[in-house]
Design a protein around this motif. Structure first.
Motif, PDB file in Angstrom:
ATOM      1  N   ALA A  36       1.076  -1.371   0.344  1.00 52.75           N
ATOM      2  CA  ALA A  36       0.257  -0.313   0.098  1.00 52.75           C
ATOM      3  C   ALA A  36       1.062   0.884   0.508  1.00 52.75           C
ATOM      4  N   GLU A 197     -19.659  -0.205  -2.202  1.00 51.51           N
ATOM      5  CA  GLU A 197     -19.733  -1.223  -1.197  1.00 51.51           C
ATOM      6  C   GLU A 197     -19.385  -2.670  -2.050  1.00 51.51           C
ATOM      7  N   GLY A 200     -14.349  -2.257  -3.711  1.00 55.00           N
ATOM      8  CA  GLY A 200     -13.382  -0.803  -3.576  1.00 55.00           C
ATOM      9  C   GLY A 200     -12.170  -1.120  -3.479  1.00 55.00           C
ATOM     10  N   TYR A 201     -10.608  -0.842  -3.946  1.00 58.88           N
ATOM     11  CA  TYR A 201      -9.270  -1.364  -3.119  1.00 58.88           C
ATOM     12  C   TYR A 201      -9.345  -1.275  -1.524  1.00 58.88           C
ATOM     13  N   VAL A 202      -8.532  -2.654  -1.443  1.00 59.37           N
ATOM     14  CA  VAL A 202      -8.011  -2.458  -0.304  1.00 59.37           C
ATOM     15  C   VAL A 202      -6.194  -2.504  -0.549  1.00 59.37           C
ATOM     16  N   ALA A 205      -4.369  -5.571   1.116  1.00 61.13           N
ATOM     17  CA  ALA A 205      -4.926  -7.040   1.092  1.00 61.13           C
ATOM     18  C   ALA A 205      -4.520  -8.009   0.073  1.00 61.13           C
ATOM     19  N   VAL A 209      -8.502 -11.529  -3.077  1.00 58.87           N
ATOM     20  CA  VAL A 209      -9.449 -10.336  -2.393  1.00 58.87           C
ATOM     21  C   VAL A 209      -9.713  -8.704  -3.287  1.00 58.87           C
ATOM     22  N   ASN A 210      -8.316  -8.704  -3.562  1.00 59.66           N
ATOM     23  CA  ASN A 210      -8.452  -7.366  -4.450  1.00 59.66           C
ATOM     24  C   ASN A 210      -8.888  -7.591  -6.022  1.00 59.66           C
ATOM     25  N   HIS A 213     -12.517  -7.760  -5.560  1.00 57.69           N
ATOM     26  CA  HIS A 213     -13.251  -6.100  -5.748  1.00 57.69           C
ATOM     27  C   HIS A 213     -13.097  -5.689  -7.292  1.00 57.69           C
TER      28      HIS A 213
END
Length: 294
Positions: A36, A197, A200-202, A205, A209-210, A213
């Protein structure tokens, strides 16, 4: 020219195209592979990416000219195709997802070959961006994605006739969808709380997961725009693909793409006719003036 000499001649062009592709993969795919803090620190790098792409595209042109695969007529032809693609973008710069420019990009990429296809696709997009005033941080990403669309068209299996048009139409439909799937990545990580919801980008993560998403984001927001683009490209290819392919190939042959210059020895002037062997070709002697008496 021997195969070894040909490979050595093409090496700089291949290397530059590979470098452009790697830069594009890094520009689009970083949300899935970097941490990140690194991603947040490079969110404003679009101007640098634009300058890098323009510089490398110019290097590709110089490499092609240095390998004698590109002459003045070929450069002029690429300019004409870029102007045509840019003009098509003026007709519809993505309204309701309709972008006829990709019809030109796919067919031009098919005819010009891999390295020139990428360059031509990127120039079509850049020309259209200048004509429509749509130059922004998204422009370098669009150049790379459009160059990939043309590049993949050049790498399709060699076909001719109706089979080629059918394959290009199917590819145009798929390319229209993939273009949107790739292009959304340039802004998706920066949506923050405005993303839907669960889409979105985490930051930080896991990849799974990304990736999940992002697929949810694409299906919810972009598929409805990308499907008309693909359908329009496929329809235009089926309607006008054959004549435009024929025209581009004829222009390519006249522009001498991939043709090395050859010099022939000068031929001597033909000898004068021998009056003993060919009396008919000897000019008659002037008639004497007899003063009207015969």
């Amino acid at each position: 020219m021997s195969p070894r000499a040909r490979r050595a001649r093409d090496l700089p062009g291949h290397a530059l195209l590979g470098l452009l592709t790697l830069i594009g993969l890094a520009a689009f795919g970083w949300p899935f592979v970097v941490s990140a803090p690194v991603g947040a620190g490079h969110g404003q790098d679009a101007p640098w990416l634009f300058a890098l792409l323009v510089g490398l595209s110019g290097a590709v042109v110089l490499a092609e000219q240095g390998s004698a695969r590109l002459d003045a007529k070929s450069v002029a032809m690429i300019g004409v195709i870029a102007a045509l693609g840019g003009g098509m973008r003026v007709l519809s710069a993505g309204v309701a997802g309709l972008e006829p420019m990709f019809f030109v990009v796919v067919l031009a990429g098919r005819v010009l070959g891999a390295r020139l296809a990428f360059l031509t696709g990127a120039l079509c997009l850049l020309t259209g961006a200048f004509l429509t005033g749509a130059v922004g941080p998204w422009a370098p990403f669009q150049m790379v994605a459009t160059g990939w669309v043309a590049l993949a068209a050049a790498l399709l299996p060699p076909l001719r006739g109706r089979a080629e048009v059918a394959v290009l139409a199917a590819y145009g439909l798929i390319a229209g969808l993939l273009y949107g799937l790739v292009m959304n990545l340039w802004f998706w990580p920066f949506l923050g709380a405005s993303a839907p919801e669960g889409a979105g980008y985490v930051p930080g993560a896991p990849l799974s997961v990304n990736f999940g998403h992002y697929l949810a984001f694409y299906l919810a927001t972009s598929l409805g725009w990308d499907l008309p683009r693909g359908l329009l490209t496929a329809a235009l290819t089926l309607i006008a693909g054959r004549p435009l392919l024929r025209t581009l190939r004829r222009a390519t042959r006249r522009a001498a793409f991939d043709a090395a210059p050859a010099f022939e020895p000068a031929t001597a002037a033909p000898p004068p006719p021998d009056p003993r062997r060919d009396p008919a070709r000897v000019a008659p002697a002037p008639r004497a003036d007899t003063g009207g008496l015969r």
